[in-house]
Motif scaffolding. Structure first.
Motif, PDB file in Angstrom:
ATOM      1  N   GLU A 142     -65.711 -53.286 -24.312  1.00 12.93           N
ATOM      2  CA  GLU A 142     -65.419 -54.719 -24.190  1.00 12.93           C
ATOM      3  C   GLU A 142     -65.724 -55.439 -25.502  1.00 12.93           C
ATOM      4  O   GLU A 142     -64.983 -56.330 -25.918  1.00 12.93           O
ATOM      5  N   GLU A 143     -66.805 -55.038 -26.147  1.00 12.61           N
ATOM      6  CA  GLU A 143     -67.183 -55.650 -27.421  1.00 12.61           C
ATOM      7  C   GLU A 143     -66.121 -55.387 -28.482  1.00 12.61           C
ATOM      8  O   GLU A 143     -65.804 -56.260 -29.298  1.00 12.61           O
TER       9      GLU A 143
ATOM     10  N   LYS B 128     -63.020 -55.136 -28.083  1.00 12.11           N
ATOM     11  CA  LYS B 128     -61.813 -55.926 -27.841  1.00 12.11           C
ATOM     12  C   LYS B 128     -61.875 -57.272 -28.561  1.00 12.11           C
ATOM     13  O   LYS B 128     -60.849 -57.901 -28.803  1.00 12.11           O
ATOM     14  N   LYS B 129     -63.085 -57.684 -28.899  1.00  6.21           N
ATOM     15  CA  LYS B 129     -63.274 -58.958 -29.583  1.00  6.21           C
ATOM     16  C   LYS B 129     -62.962 -58.806 -31.070  1.00  6.21           C
ATOM     17  O   LYS B 129     -62.990 -57.712 -31.620  1.00  6.21           O
ATOM     18  N   SER B 130     -62.677 -59.919 -31.708  1.00  9.26           N
ATOM     19  CA  SER B 130     -62.463 -59.915 -33.153  1.00  9.26           C
ATOM     20  C   SER B 130     -63.740 -59.470 -33.857  1.00  9.26           C
ATOM     21  O   SER B 130     -64.848 -59.685 -33.351  1.00  9.26           O
ATOM     22  N   THR B 131     -63.587 -58.830 -35.020  1.00  7.86           N
ATOM     23  CA  THR B 131     -64.761 -58.368 -35.757  1.00  7.86           C
ATOM     24  C   THR B 131     -65.708 -59.520 -36.071  1.00  7.86           C
ATOM     25  O   THR B 131     -66.924 -59.357 -36.031  1.00  7.86           O
ATOM     26  N   TYR B 132     -65.143 -60.666 -36.419  1.00  7.31           N
ATOM     27  CA  TYR B 132     -65.916 -61.902 -36.456  1.00  7.31           C
ATOM     28  C   TYR B 132     -64.956 -63.085 -36.553  1.00  7.31           C
ATOM     29  O   TYR B 132     -63.771 -62.898 -36.846  1.00  7.31           O
TER      30      TYR B 132
END
Length: 374
Positions: free
Chosen positions: A304-305, A307-311
């Motif tokens: 899930e992490e 799937k998020k943008s790198t920052y």
């Protein structure tokens, strides 16, 4: 031929590591290495306490007449901060070393200063010559290898060794630990101690003579003088990042950066933007995979992490503008470097090639034999 995509069934490492290998159950070589290293190098419970006490007692006894008895590195990150916190609990008298390479965030500076003030630890800050370091770091970008952090890592190691020698102590206590740092592929990052690699890249792409940059040499690389000086004390305690962070926040007012090694603006930009864009490497995979194997997070939460943008995109743009300004580059020049062919450690005649020679293997055996007799 492009390799079919595959992801480890135990962690989240995948075929973005070109050398990854899976067993019949789909578990990768990094997980097997992690388990093996845990058995060999990590000591918990009573065994860990006993071994750590022996180490601490030896350090105290040998340095009882010195102002300090060990050196620690402090970046402001969770691992190095917890080491500082722990060594004070153990009654040691450390000198903290911080390397200022020109990229510290304001929060990093505040964390380091706060740590040393609250724990009453003396701080020795080593400031790199920015003109030299800028030229070297830019040379690494132009070289198109996947780790422009090598110059910083190299300088940190040498700076701690020099500081230890300066204050006449033998031991450097580090925040490296097997539990959370064993899933990093060699292809993504290698050559940290290889001055030949660093020197050759700078010779080809650099312009400024490196008069003051701290470095090892070929003899140091082949026969490391630091192998017994560095002690990874977190391998002797039941260390957990998720447990350490609230302790540090409560006890010394430490603040989290939002990512591993994000205390450095350049590291945040390099890992969050440059590596994924140019190489397709997301270092979060290695960090999260180690935490999975350490039992600190679940594989599902790691997926899930990822799937998020790198920052955040707005912070990426802000950091990119800052990098351009610091390196005195235009966006067009940066794009040209970004689109240049990818290279590796082995493309720049590193000292590491010596490991492959028969002469080295013979000399290494002789060195060990003489050392054993001594």
């Amino acid at each position: 031929m492009t390799r079919p995509y595959e992801i480890c069934t135990k962690c989240v490492m995948d075929t973005s590591d070109p050398d990854i290998v899976f067993d019949e159950q789909g578990v990768c070589n990094h997980c097997h290495t992690h388990d093996l290293q845990i058995k060999r190098k990590v000591f918990s419970g009573e065994e860990g306490e006993k071994k750590l006490k022996e180490i601490v007692d030896r350090i105290k006894d040998k340095n009882k007449n010195n102002d300090y008895d060990c050196v620690i590195g402090v970046s402001g990150g969770v691992d190095s901060t917890y080491v500082a916190y722990k060594v004070k609990q153990l009654g040691l008298r450390p000198l903290a070393v911080h390397l200022d390479n020109g990229w510290d965030s304001e929060l990093a500076i505040k964390n380091v200063e706060n740590i040393c003030r609250k724990l009453e630890i003396d701080l020795h800050t080593i400031v790199l010559d920015w003109n030299e370091f800028r030229d070297l770091q830019l040379a690494f970008l132009k070289a198109s290898t996947p780790d422009s952090e090598i110059p910083s890592d190299h300088a940190i190691v040498v700076s701690m060794l020099r500081t230890a020698k300066m204050i006449n102590v033998d031991n450097i206590l580090t925040g490296y630990n097997v539990k959370t740092e064993t899933h990093l592929p060699a292809e993504w990052s290698q050559g940290h101690f290889d001055w030949g690699y660093i020197k050759n890249i700078h010779k080809k792409f650099g312009k400024v003579k490196l008069k003051t940059f701290p470095h090892l040499n070929l003899a140091n690389f082949l026969f490391p003088p630091y192998s017994k000086k560095f002690i990874n004390i977190l391998d002797y305690i039941d260390f957990s990042k998720k447990d350490a962070m609230p302790i540090l926040e409560k006890e010394i007012g430490w603040r989290y950066y939002g990512g591993k090694h994000y205390e450095s603006i350049y590291t945040r930009w390099f890992q969050g933007y440059w590596l994924p864009t140019k190489f397709g490497y997301d270092k979060r995979r290695s960090h999260l995979s180690s935490l999975i194997c350490a039992g600190e997070i679940s594989r599902d939460s790691a997926l899930e992490e990822l799937k998020k943008s790198t920052y955040p995109e707005d912070l990426q743009k802000e950091d990119t503008a800052y990098v351009l300004k610091k390196f005195d580059l235009t966006q067009e020049q940066l794009d040209s470097i970004l689109n240049a062919p990818r290279k590796s450690y082995w493309d720049y005649a590193p000292y590491g090639r010596v490991y492959r020679t028969l002469l080295y293997r013979v000399l290494r055996k002789l060195y060990r034999a003489v050392k054993h007799r001594g």
